[in-house]
Design an enzyme around this catalytic site. Structure first.
Site, PDB file in Angstrom:
ATOM      1  N   HIS A 254       9.782  -7.712  -2.222  1.00 32.30           N
ATOM      2  CA  HIS A 254       9.744  -6.559  -2.014  1.00 32.30           C
ATOM      3  C   HIS A 254      10.572  -5.878  -3.678  1.00 32.30           C
ATOM      4  O   HIS A 254      11.487  -4.877  -3.122  1.00 32.30           O
ATOM      5  CB  HIS A 254       9.841  -5.639  -0.736  1.00 32.30           C
ATOM      6  CG  HIS A 254       8.593  -5.512  -0.607  1.00 32.30           C
ATOM      7  ND1 HIS A 254       7.734  -6.918   0.002  1.00 32.30           N
ATOM      8  CD2 HIS A 254       7.941  -4.322  -0.246  1.00 32.30           C
ATOM      9  CE1 HIS A 254       6.486  -6.261   0.597  1.00 32.30           C
ATOM     10  NE2 HIS A 254       6.688  -4.586   0.851  1.00 32.30           N
TER      11      HIS A 254
ATOM     12  N   HIS B 138       4.343  -6.458  -4.650  1.00 36.35           N
ATOM     13  CA  HIS B 138       4.119  -4.590  -3.909  1.00 36.35           C
ATOM     14  C   HIS B 138       3.819  -3.355  -5.128  1.00 36.35           C
ATOM     15  O   HIS B 138       5.656  -3.647  -5.310  1.00 36.35           O
ATOM     16  CB  HIS B 138       4.816  -4.502  -2.476  1.00 36.35           C
ATOM     17  CG  HIS B 138       4.712  -2.972  -2.422  1.00 36.35           C
ATOM     18  ND1 HIS B 138       4.261  -1.963  -3.184  1.00 36.35           N
ATOM     19  CD2 HIS B 138       4.598  -2.593  -0.611  1.00 36.35           C
ATOM     20  CE1 HIS B 138       3.839  -1.003  -2.109  1.00 36.35           C
ATOM     21  NE2 HIS B 138       4.038  -1.984  -0.445  1.00 36.35           N
TER      22      HIS B 138
ATOM     23  N   HIS C 225      -4.462  -5.401  -0.347  1.00 32.55           N
ATOM     24  CA  HIS C 225      -3.668  -3.895   0.967  1.00 32.55           C
ATOM     25  C   HIS C 225      -3.509  -2.449   0.310  1.00 32.55           C
ATOM     26  O   HIS C 225      -3.652  -2.456  -0.870  1.00 32.55           O
ATOM     27  CB  HIS C 225      -2.008  -4.926   1.079  1.00 32.55           C
ATOM     28  CG  HIS C 225      -1.469  -3.964   1.094  1.00 32.55           C
ATOM     29  ND1 HIS C 225      -0.752  -2.324   1.141  1.00 32.55           N
ATOM     30  CD2 HIS C 225      -0.571  -3.982   2.689  1.00 32.55           C
ATOM     31  CE1 HIS C 225       0.357  -2.587   1.954  1.00 32.55           C
ATOM     32  NE2 HIS C 225       0.054  -3.291   2.730  1.00 32.55           N
TER      33      HIS C 225
ATOM     34  N   GLU D  35      -3.870  -4.858   6.617  1.00 31.28           N
ATOM     35  CA  GLU D  35      -3.106  -3.061   6.374  1.00 31.28           C
ATOM     36  C   GLU D  35      -4.333  -2.866   4.549  1.00 31.28           C
ATOM     37  O   GLU D  35      -3.840  -2.180   3.885  1.00 31.28           O
ATOM     38  CB  GLU D  35      -1.803  -3.046   6.300  1.00 31.28           C
ATOM     39  CG  GLU D  35      -1.072  -3.139   6.558  1.00 31.28           C
ATOM     40  CD  GLU D  35       0.487  -3.119   6.599  1.00 31.28           C
ATOM     41  OE1 GLU D  35       1.162  -2.193   7.700  1.00 31.28           O
ATOM     42  OE2 GLU D  35       0.961  -3.534   5.901  1.00 31.28           O
TER      43      GLU D  35
ATOM     44  N   CYS E  39       0.975   6.546   4.662  1.00 34.37           N
ATOM     45  CA  CYS E  39       2.106   5.799   3.128  1.00 34.37           C
ATOM     46  C   CYS E  39       0.792   5.769   1.728  1.00 34.37           C
ATOM     47  O   CYS E  39       0.759   6.345   0.438  1.00 34.37           O
ATOM     48  CB  CYS E  39       2.194   4.793   2.895  1.00 34.37           C
ATOM     49  SG  CYS E  39       4.445   4.508   3.438  1.00 34.37           S
TER      50      CYS E  39
ATOM     51  N   CYS F 200       8.084   2.802   6.509  1.00 35.08           N
ATOM     52  CA  CYS F 200       8.037   3.787   5.506  1.00 35.08           C
ATOM     53  C   CYS F 200       7.519   4.600   5.643  1.00 35.08           C
ATOM     54  O   CYS F 200       7.746   5.752   4.156  1.00 35.08           O
ATOM     55  CB  CYS F 200       7.107   1.986   4.698  1.00 35.08           C
ATOM     56  SG  CYS F 200       5.174   2.297   5.335  1.00 35.08           S
ATOM     57  N   CYS F 201       5.902   5.290   5.690  1.00 38.74           N
ATOM     58  CA  CYS F 201       5.704   5.919   6.402  1.00 38.74           C
ATOM     59  C   CYS F 201       6.984   7.718   6.730  1.00 38.74           C
ATOM     60  O   CYS F 201       6.444   8.812   5.812  1.00 38.74           O
ATOM     61  CB  CYS F 201       4.604   6.508   6.909  1.00 38.74           C
ATOM     62  SG  CYS F 201       3.609   5.189   6.705  1.00 38.74           S
TER      63      CYS F 201
HETATM   64  O1  FUB Z   1       5.047  -3.673   1.926  1.00 44.00           O
HETATM   65  C1  FUB Z   1       6.326  -2.155   2.525  1.00 44.00           C
HETATM   66  C2  FUB Z   1       5.371  -1.250   2.855  1.00 44.00           C
HETATM   67  O2  FUB Z   1       5.259  -1.603   4.760  1.00 44.00           O
HETATM   68  C3  FUB Z   1       4.033  -0.999   2.475  1.00 44.00           C
HETATM   69  O3  FUB Z   1       4.007   0.014   1.780  1.00 44.00           O
HETATM   70  C4  FUB Z   1       3.186  -0.388   3.473  1.00 44.00           C
HETATM   71  O4  FUB Z   1       2.246   0.026   3.337  1.00 44.00           O
HETATM   72  C5  FUB Z   1       3.726  -0.816   4.570  1.00 44.00           C
HETATM   73  O5  FUB Z   1       3.416  -2.196   4.825  1.00 44.00           O
HETATM   74 ZN    ZN Z   2       3.424   4.066   5.538  1.00 45.35          ZN
END
Ligand code: FUB
Ligand code: ZN
Length: 643
Positions: A139, A191, A268, A320, A338, A416-417
């Site tokens: 990440h 990601h 994902h 996810e 998200c 994250c959301c």
């Molecule tokens: O991996 C970073 C964030 O955490 C992702 O965008 C979300 O889906 C959650 O998995």
């Molecule tokens: Zn999120």
């Protein structure tokens, strides 16, 4: 013709935009600084078990205090998304105190950034020798991408050169380490996010190298020899302290095949959608036709086969992830907030590439349903998972439903959301209009004013989504004329239009009604808002024999608070009249309910002989669910023959 400014003044959206400005941004700031009691150690693993520590991590990386890292290893991104939301909010509401907080954060981030541009507090504090060694999971590029977006937004809002300089330095770091040249990593992030961010930086700086790096990463992804497999054999290890467990399959990371050859969305969900958002932006800006064709194809596959009626995307908690076409289970849905935000980012990029009313329809579906359900009406509680059917007992006792919460927690372990939703709502003005040649497209029905570089302005007023009739009033210098292109949503059968008080025949071209306008023109668009029944495609096994209720762009649901327990026993007869009823008393914002004479099916063997009993049904907008006592919720209801 270009847009120079869009302002929003809209009864519905003012509530949410004020909520973001006055509640969410200050609340999230306190959370990020560990000043809010959000920890819920006894709660579900989706609740926050500890404080955020996100600002503390930056302070430690900057050497301002001693100590290690805490939280999710991508926690830095929470700060960056907060800053991006604050930047958009400052653009519409200048606020010296908030700008001061942002400047402090920018200074802190600059202090934490290393001389070569690298910034990821997890690796800086915990594993400095592991930088870029396991890019599939790390990440690092995700976090830096989120900063680049925030830095651009804050620069655009305030002209902050330090904010932009950090972003450029990061992009330089990335360009020094990734690319086709020998000695660089021939790779891309696990990601996706940085691709979209680099296109944003390119648009701000005009430096083509940023776009080229995005295009490189997008087109390199999934090619052979596979970058993730190569790192797995060399520098990556199976059990990273931040993410242990088996090597996830390449499809989870959308890295098994190039995007241009991917038959269905995979893996994902948020990664898939961020990848598409980056591909659509880079594809349109870089005129990469193959990427754009892949984006169009995958957009259709998602919209037609892997999207819930609420706009939710991502069917399973396992990874996810997407599952397969027409598999849309309601009570185990993942539908991460998200993912709905990412659908908006992706489809807006597609709309920027070419007018496609269907994409604007889906953006609207996401905004009013999938996105807004992610936040409580108090602005301080958030859903990560957005199911379409909830039984609180099952959430508690069925391990397969642990991810489904019946109520929004104050914060999330993986947060994250909440800031994603905040930055999207704060930047809503970017989604309302698009200027293309001499045509101003109205893609979203949101009150406010659009100003154009030819001196013209269009003011939109009306009570959407509750009341019919949006009015567009044009002012323009003498001799300036252009076309107003009004999106006609697919659900709006029977729409009508008047221009300067006279009805004009309703004709739409490719989903837009086009009206030539000049100074003084007044255009009124009426999108009929009678409640309607919605049926899923029969291929969706989970929804066979069920019906949902919608009105305009709003998808409705039943809640226990209005309809009693055991919602699966309720039925909506095919001939039952659906009635829209205003409700200004129950919730913090006025809304429209839909009521209908329904039925309650026998709930026990003893009651079978008596047959179904009449029961009035009361539907509320899906976005408003879980704002009262904990209870059942269902979007779909049994579709029965006439009573
Ligand atoms: O991996 C970073 C964030 O955490 C992702 O965008 C979300 O889906 C959650 O998995
Ligand atoms: Zn999120």
């Amino acid at each position: 013709m270009k847009l120079t400014q869009v302002t929003i003044d809209d009864d519905f959206w003012n509530y949410y935009r004020d909520l973001v400005r006055t509640r969410m941004i200050p609340y999230q700031w306190r959370v990020l600084n560990d000043l809010e009691a959000v920890a819920n150690p006894g709660g579900n693993s989706y609740d926050a078990q500890d404080n955020s520590h996100a600002i503390r991590n930056l302070r430690r990386a900057a050497g301002l205090e001693k100590g290690g890292f805490a939280g999710m290893w991508f926690q830095d991104s929470d700060v960056y998304k907060w800053m991006e939301a604050a930047a958009y909010s400052l653009q519409s509401h200048p606020d010296a105190a908030l700008a001061g907080q942002c400047d402090e954060v920018v200074a802190l981030i600059a202090a934490a950034q290393e001389d070569d541009g690298y910034l990821d507090t997890y690796f800086q504090l915990e594993a400095p020798d592991r930088k870029l060694k396991h890019v599939a999971r790390s990440h690092e590029l995700y976090c830096m991408g989120h900063y680049i977006e925030a830095g651009c937004a804050y620069y655009e809002a305030t002209g902050s050169k330090p904010a932009l300089a950090i972003a450029v330095k990061m992009a330089d770091y990335l360009a020094a380490h990734f690319g086709p040249e020998p000695g660089k990593l021939h790779g891309y992030p696990g990601h996706p996010e940085v691709e979209l961010a680099l296109t944003r930086l390119y648009q701000v700086t005009g430096d083509r190298r940023h776009l080229d790096l995005a295009l490189y990463m997008l087109n390199q992804r999934g090619t052979e020899p596979n970058f993730f497999k190569a790192q797995a054999k060399t520098t990556a290890v199976k059990n990273e302290p931040y993410w242990s467990g088996d090597w996830q399959d390449l499809g989870y990371f959308q890295a098994d095949v190039p995007l241009t050859q991917m038959p269905e969305p995979e893996g994902h969900a948020v990664r898939m959608l961020y990848l598409l958002a980056g591909a659509a932006q880079a594809g349109r800006l870089g005129a990469d036709d193959a990427l754009m064709a892949a984006c169009r194809r995958l957009a259709e596959r998602i919209i037609d086969h892997q999207m819930y009626v609420t706009g939710g995307v991502g069917q399973t908690v396992n990874g996810e992830a997407f599952t397969f076409p027409d598999d849309l289970p309601n009570d185990t849905a993942y539908a991460e907030t998200c993912a709905s935000c990412a659908m908006v980012f992706f489809l807006q990029a597609m709309l920027q590439a070419a007018p496609e009313a269907e994409y604007a329809d889906v953006i609207e579906r996401e905004l009013f349903n999938g996105v807004l359900a992610g936040v409580a009406l108090d602005g301080a509680h958030f859903f990560y998972v957005n199911p379409l059917e909830v039984d609180p007992t099952a959430c508690r006792l069925d391990p397969a439903k642990r991810h489904v919460l019946p109520t929004r927690p104050a914060w999330l372990n993986c947060a994250c959301c909440p800031p994603n939703l905040a930055r999207l709502v704060a930047s809503l003005d970017r989604y309302v209009y698009l200027a293309r040649g001499a045509r101003l497209e109205v893609n979203q029905y949101v009150g406010g004013t659009a100003r154009l570089d030819n001196g013209a302005a269009v003011t939109q007023t009306g009570g959407y989504p509750w009341r019919e009739g949006q009015t567009f009033t044009v002012t323009a210098p003498a001799g300036v004329a252009f076309t107003l292109a009004l999106r006609i949503p697919a659900w709006a059968a029977g729409w009508s239009l008047t221009v300067d008080g006279r009805a004009v025949p309703p004709a739409a071209r490719a989903g837009y009604a086009e009206v030539p306008v000049h100074d003084g023109a007044v255009v009124v668009l009426t999108l009929p808002l009678q409640p309607r029944r919605v049926h899923a495609d029969p291929a969706v096994r989970a929804d066979i024999g069920l019906v949902a209720v919608a009105r305009g762009p709003i998808v409705y649901c039943l809640e226990q608070a209005d309809n009693g327990a055991q919602l699966p026993w309720l039925a909506l007869p095919k001939d039952a009249a659906l009635t829209a009823t205003g409700d200004a008393a129950t919730f913090a914002l006025p809304l429209v309910r839909v009521t209908a004479p329904g039925l309650r099916l026998p709930g026990s063997a003893a009651a079978v002989a008596a047959g179904p009993q009449p029961q009035p049904l009361s539907f509320i907008p899906y976005f408003a669910w879980a704002n009262r006592e904990v209870g059942e919720m269902s979007v779909w209801v049994r579709d029965t023959q006439n009573a």
